[in-house]
Design a protein around this motif. Sequence first.
Motif, PDB file in Angstrom:
ATOM      1  N   GLY A  75     -26.388 -16.893  25.167  1.00 45.44           N
ATOM      2  CA  GLY A  75     -27.388 -17.954  25.153  1.00 45.44           C
ATOM      3  C   GLY A  75     -27.700 -18.482  26.441  1.00 45.44           C
ATOM      4  O   GLY A  75     -27.089 -18.090  27.511  1.00 45.44           O
ATOM      5  N   GLY A  76     -28.789 -19.370  26.458  1.00 38.99           N
ATOM      6  CA  GLY A  76     -29.421 -19.977  27.865  1.00 38.99           C
ATOM      7  C   GLY A  76     -30.460 -19.347  28.213  1.00 38.99           C
ATOM      8  O   GLY A  76     -30.710 -17.914  28.136  1.00 38.99           O
ATOM      9  N   LYS A  77     -31.631 -20.163  28.904  1.00 42.10           N
ATOM     10  CA  LYS A  77     -32.630 -19.666  29.515  1.00 42.10           C
ATOM     11  C   LYS A  77     -32.585 -18.928  30.706  1.00 42.10           C
ATOM     12  O   LYS A  77     -32.862 -17.747  30.819  1.00 42.10           O
ATOM     13  N   ASP A 133     -31.514 -11.859  25.239  1.00 37.60           N
ATOM     14  CA  ASP A 133     -32.600 -12.027  24.481  1.00 37.60           C
ATOM     15  C   ASP A 133     -33.855 -12.243  25.103  1.00 37.60           C
ATOM     16  O   ASP A 133     -33.905 -12.482  26.259  1.00 37.60           O
ATOM     17  N   ALA A 134     -35.065 -11.954  24.355  1.00 37.40           N
ATOM     18  CA  ALA A 134     -36.397 -12.249  25.067  1.00 37.40           C
ATOM     19  C   ALA A 134     -36.622 -13.483  25.823  1.00 37.40           C
ATOM     20  O   ALA A 134     -36.278 -14.463  25.338  1.00 37.40           O
ATOM     21  N   GLY A 135     -37.267 -13.346  26.954  1.00 31.96           N
ATOM     22  CA  GLY A 135     -37.433 -14.391  27.898  1.00 31.96           C
ATOM     23  C   GLY A 135     -35.898 -15.153  28.507  1.00 31.96           C
ATOM     24  O   GLY A 135     -36.370 -16.147  29.436  1.00 31.96           O
ATOM     25  N   GLY A 161     -39.457  -9.296  27.938  1.00 33.64           N
ATOM     26  CA  GLY A 161     -38.964 -10.158  29.308  1.00 33.64           C
ATOM     27  C   GLY A 161     -37.359 -10.566  29.385  1.00 33.64           C
ATOM     28  O   GLY A 161     -36.706 -11.167  30.150  1.00 33.64           O
ATOM     29  N   ALA A 162     -36.502  -9.892  28.557  1.00 32.60           N
ATOM     30  CA  ALA A 162     -35.026  -9.961  28.644  1.00 32.60           C
ATOM     31  C   ALA A 162     -34.405  -9.352  30.026  1.00 32.60           C
ATOM     32  O   ALA A 162     -35.123  -8.189  30.104  1.00 32.60           O
ATOM     33  N   HIS A 163     -33.908  -9.963  30.980  1.00 31.50           N
ATOM     34  CA  HIS A 163     -33.581  -9.401  31.984  1.00 31.50           C
ATOM     35  C   HIS A 163     -31.979  -9.940  32.288  1.00 31.50           C
ATOM     36  O   HIS A 163     -31.750 -11.093  32.065  1.00 31.50           O
ATOM     37  N   SER A 164     -31.394  -8.832  32.591  1.00 31.43           N
ATOM     38  CA  SER A 164     -29.866  -8.968  32.927  1.00 31.43           C
ATOM     39  C   SER A 164     -29.473  -8.600  34.433  1.00 31.43           C
ATOM     40  O   SER A 164     -30.237  -7.409  34.841  1.00 31.43           O
ATOM     41  N   ASP A 173     -38.070  -2.371  23.582  1.00 26.15           N
ATOM     42  CA  ASP A 173     -38.749  -2.236  24.851  1.00 26.15           C
ATOM     43  C   ASP A 173     -38.837  -3.627  25.614  1.00 26.15           C
ATOM     44  O   ASP A 173     -39.047  -4.771  24.647  1.00 26.15           O
ATOM     45  N   GLY A 174     -39.465  -3.641  26.593  1.00 22.59           N
ATOM     46  CA  GLY A 174     -39.650  -4.864  27.307  1.00 22.59           C
ATOM     47  C   GLY A 174     -38.637  -5.514  27.825  1.00 22.59           C
ATOM     48  O   GLY A 174     -38.553  -6.462  28.547  1.00 22.59           O
TER      49      GLY A 174
END
Length: 273
Positions: free
Chosen positions: A86-88, A114-116, A146-149, A177-178
């Motif tokens: 979790g977390g933005k 997750d997304a964003g 927008g999910a980014h790791s 996707d995305g």
Amino acid sequence: MLTASDEARINRHVLIEAGHHSKAIVALTHEGSARLTGNVEISAGDGADLTVVTIQEWDDEAVQLDQHDILVGRDARVRHIAITLGGKVVRLSTNVRYAGPGGSVECLGVYFTDAGQHQEHRLFVDHEPVHCTSNVEYRGALQGDGAHSVWVGDVLIRAAAHATDTYELNRNLVLTDGARADSVPNLEIETGEIVGAGHASATGRFDDEQLFYLQARGIPEHEARRLVVHGFFAGIINRIGLPGTQAHLMARIEKELADSIDSAFEPAAAATR
């Protein structure tokens, strides 16, 4: 456990010390919504056996910037396990040093982005004494626009670090996707007198062979996908050593998967009605 309220701004410094030949498991859990910056110092005395688990289950708007510094004593064993669900924005940097020969470190991690969300894990393992080992394994799944790791693993084997044995692995499973996963393993070796050293990284979608195997045995596709991801994460979470925590984390991952996979199959289901 750190449970924070909305808009909370927290600076913290945590010291974890395991005495000579002691054995302990320490869990740091984070919930709620906050802006947290912190430093965690972890020290394992000679012959100690220490496990530190850090769990991030923040709400969607939380921000966490943490650095964990680990010092491993002579013939000590340390396991550091990071679970980020979790977390933005979550950025966790882990640095490992050895205070004497014979030390062993295992750095494990799981993240579900997750997304964003932006989730970042950086590791630096500094091998200087002789006869030390390190093993790094992180696994992540990503879903939503927008999910980014980001995962960066750095291992340095200094000239004096004879008989070092090290390996690092990062695997990412892109569910929709995305989403984007950045994976950068680095290995710098200053001596040829080592036992072994290597690294690997893989990012992709579902394994078609695994899905085919399960579906050929009558398991529906959406359930087969859940089983594949469940097994992907369980191999690390089941090594935590706290059964209650393991069960809770797997239930949380199952919920994330249910929301993702069920929504992906809703349009197909609607089209058949």
